[in-house]
Design a protein around this motif. Structure first.
Motif, PDB file in Angstrom:
ATOM      1  N   VAL A   1     -42.971 -17.892 -25.469  1.00  7.45           N
ATOM      2  CA  VAL A   1     -43.912 -17.694 -24.374  1.00  7.45           C
ATOM      3  C   VAL A   1     -44.787 -18.931 -24.245  1.00  7.45           C
ATOM      4  O   VAL A   1     -45.221 -19.488 -25.262  1.00  7.45           O
ATOM      5  N   GLN A   2     -45.035 -19.337 -23.014  1.00  9.05           N
ATOM      6  CA  GLN A   2     -45.985 -20.424 -22.740  1.00  9.05           C
ATOM      7  C   GLN A   2     -46.907 -19.939 -21.644  1.00  9.05           C
ATOM      8  O   GLN A   2     -46.443 -19.521 -20.588  1.00  9.05           O
ATOM      9  N   GLU A   3     -48.215 -19.976 -21.906  1.00  5.82           N
ATOM     10  CA  GLU A   3     -49.193 -19.447 -20.959  1.00  5.82           C
ATOM     11  C   GLU A   3     -50.365 -20.396 -20.795  1.00  5.82           C
ATOM     12  O   GLU A   3     -50.696 -21.157 -21.708  1.00  5.82           O
ATOM     13  N   ALA A   4     -51.006 -20.297 -19.643  1.00  7.58           N
ATOM     14  CA  ALA A   4     -52.302 -20.908 -19.404  1.00  7.58           C
ATOM     15  C   ALA A   4     -53.312 -19.770 -19.482  1.00  7.58           C
ATOM     16  O   ALA A   4     -53.092 -18.703 -18.901  1.00  7.58           O
ATOM     17  N   ILE A   5     -54.398 -19.983 -20.198  1.00  4.13           N
ATOM     18  CA  ILE A   5     -55.375 -18.913 -20.436  1.00  4.13           C
ATOM     19  C   ILE A   5     -56.765 -19.391 -20.024  1.00  4.13           C
ATOM     20  O   ILE A   5     -57.147 -20.529 -20.324  1.00  4.13           O
ATOM     21  N   VAL A   6     -57.489 -18.504 -19.354  1.00  3.72           N
ATOM     22  CA  VAL A   6     -58.888 -18.747 -18.995  1.00  3.72           C
ATOM     23  C   VAL A   6     -59.685 -17.566 -19.541  1.00  3.72           C
ATOM     24  O   VAL A   6     -59.376 -16.407 -19.231  1.00  3.72           O
ATOM     25  N   GLU A   7     -60.704 -17.872 -20.357  1.00  2.00           N
ATOM     26  CA  GLU A   7     -61.513 -16.817 -20.947  1.00  2.00           C
ATOM     27  C   GLU A   7     -62.993 -17.116 -20.747  1.00  2.00           C
ATOM     28  O   GLU A   7     -63.413 -18.274 -20.817  1.00  2.00           O
ATOM     29  N   THR A   8     -63.744 -16.069 -20.499  1.00  4.47           N
ATOM     30  CA  THR A   8     -65.193 -16.177 -20.386  1.00  4.47           C
ATOM     31  C   THR A   8     -65.807 -15.482 -21.586  1.00  4.47           C
ATOM     32  O   THR A   8     -65.473 -14.329 -21.874  1.00  4.47           O
ATOM     33  N   LEU A   9     -66.665 -16.201 -22.289  1.00  2.00           N
ATOM     34  CA  LEU A   9     -67.382 -15.647 -23.433  1.00  2.00           C
ATOM     35  C   LEU A   9     -68.872 -15.650 -23.124  1.00  2.00           C
ATOM     36  O   LEU A   9     -69.357 -16.522 -22.399  1.00  2.00           O
ATOM     37  N   VAL A  10     -69.575 -14.664 -23.659  1.00  2.00           N
ATOM     38  CA  VAL A  10     -71.030 -14.590 -23.499  1.00  2.00           C
ATOM     39  C   VAL A  10     -71.665 -14.560 -24.886  1.00  2.00           C
ATOM     40  O   VAL A  10     -71.100 -14.002 -25.822  1.00  2.00           O
ATOM     41  N   ARG A  11     -72.820 -15.191 -24.966  1.00  3.38           N
ATOM     42  CA  ARG A  11     -73.543 -15.223 -26.239  1.00  3.38           C
ATOM     43  C   ARG A  11     -74.576 -14.115 -26.213  1.00  3.38           C
ATOM     44  O   ARG A  11     -75.408 -14.030 -25.315  1.00  3.38           O
ATOM     45  N   ASN A  12     -74.512 -13.265 -27.227  1.00  3.83           N
ATOM     46  CA  ASN A  12     -75.441 -12.148 -27.340  1.00  3.83           C
ATOM     47  C   ASN A  12     -75.875 -12.072 -28.794  1.00  3.83           C
ATOM     48  O   ASN A  12     -75.041 -11.846 -29.674  1.00  3.83           O
ATOM     49  N   GLY A  13     -77.157 -12.267 -29.038  1.00  2.00           N
ATOM     50  CA  GLY A  13     -77.639 -12.202 -30.411  1.00  2.00           C
ATOM     51  C   GLY A  13     -77.112 -13.333 -31.280  1.00  2.00           C
ATOM     52  O   GLY A  13     -76.953 -13.167 -32.478  1.00  2.00           O
TER      53      GLY A  13
ATOM     54  N   SER B   1     -54.502 -14.652 -17.998  1.00  2.00           N
ATOM     55  CA  SER B   1     -53.475 -15.623 -18.340  1.00  2.00           C
ATOM     56  C   SER B   1     -52.334 -15.541 -17.335  1.00  2.00           C
ATOM     57  O   SER B   1     -52.150 -14.540 -16.662  1.00  2.00           O
ATOM     58  N   HIS B   2     -51.596 -16.643 -17.273  1.00  2.00           N
ATOM     59  CA  HIS B   2     -50.386 -16.646 -16.456  1.00  2.00           C
ATOM     60  C   HIS B   2     -49.332 -17.492 -17.137  1.00  2.00           C
ATOM     61  O   HIS B   2     -49.651 -18.428 -17.886  1.00  2.00           O
ATOM     62  N   ASP B   3     -48.079 -17.145 -16.902  1.00  2.00           N
ATOM     63  CA  ASP B   3     -46.955 -17.849 -17.510  1.00  2.00           C
ATOM     64  C   ASP B   3     -46.860 -19.270 -16.979  1.00  2.00           C
ATOM     65  O   ASP B   3     -47.100 -19.514 -15.793  1.00  2.00           O
ATOM     66  N   LEU B   4     -46.489 -20.182 -17.851  1.00  2.00           N
ATOM     67  CA  LEU B   4     -46.290 -21.567 -17.454  1.00  2.00           C
ATOM     68  C   LEU B   4     -44.829 -21.865 -17.142  1.00  2.00           C
ATOM     69  O   LEU B   4     -44.527 -22.938 -16.655  1.00  2.00           O
ATOM     70  N   LYS B   5     -43.954 -20.952 -17.440  1.00  2.00           N
ATOM     71  CA  LYS B   5     -42.523 -21.181 -17.165  1.00  2.00           C
ATOM     72  C   LYS B   5     -42.173 -20.684 -15.798  1.00  2.00           C
ATOM     73  O   LYS B   5     -42.670 -19.763 -15.286  1.00  2.00           O
TER      74      LYS B   5
END
Length: 156
Positions: free
Chosen positions: A130-142, A152-156
């Motif tokens: 599997v090859q994917e492009a991934i975008v993630e949003t993280l939030v800082r809490n405490g 994510s979406h496949d790169l192939k």
């Protein structure tokens, strides 16, 4: 010089020059905050691949949304957890590599983009690449970073 000796010589030169290929090769210009975010993303993959039960509950904000081409609509934490447990019972990650592309920070929010190359196997089936492009949003809490959204979406 035979092929093995040439390869060994090239490897020795690479290490002697301090050139070691790795995903962290792009990090030196990152701020300490960006490095902290990437550390959380990296460790989440270690725990996910280890199937030790830490992903997603130890990493996800309670309001997390995840969406990929494998699912018809975004999913929340309970669904992500359920499908992770099901997937862990069905298949094993044999190898993976994540390569950071960019991290944008604004206050207590980080958007991380990276690529994934992974080989997994279900039972005795042929391993799947599997090859994917991934975008993630993280939030800082405490003081800790938690995943709020992932897609994510496949790169192939």
């Amino acid at each position: 010089m035979n092929y093995r000796m040439l390869t060994a010589a090239a490897a020795a030169m690479t290490f002697a020059l301090g050139v070691v290929p790795s995903a962290s090769a792009q990090m030196p210009s990152w701020s300490p905050e960006q490095q902290a975010v990437w550390s959380v993303v990296s460790q989440s993959w270690v725990d996910d691949a280890a199937q030790n039960g830490k992903w997603p509950k130890d990493y996800a904000d309670p309001q997390i949304l995840a969406w990929s081409s494998d699912f018809p609509s975004p999913r929340g934490l309970d669904s992500i957890d359920k499908w992770t447990r099901f997937g862990n019972a069905q298949r094993k990650t044999l190898q993976y590599e994540i390569t950071p592309q960019a991290i944008a920070l604004s206050g207590n929010t980080a958007v991380v983009t990276y690529t994934l190359a992974m080989v997994s196997q279900r039972g005795t089936d042929k391993p799947e690449n599997v090859q994917e492009a991934i975008v993630e949003t993280l939030v800082r809490n405490g003081g800790s970073w938690k995943f709020l959204a992932t897609t994510s979406h496949d790169l192939k």
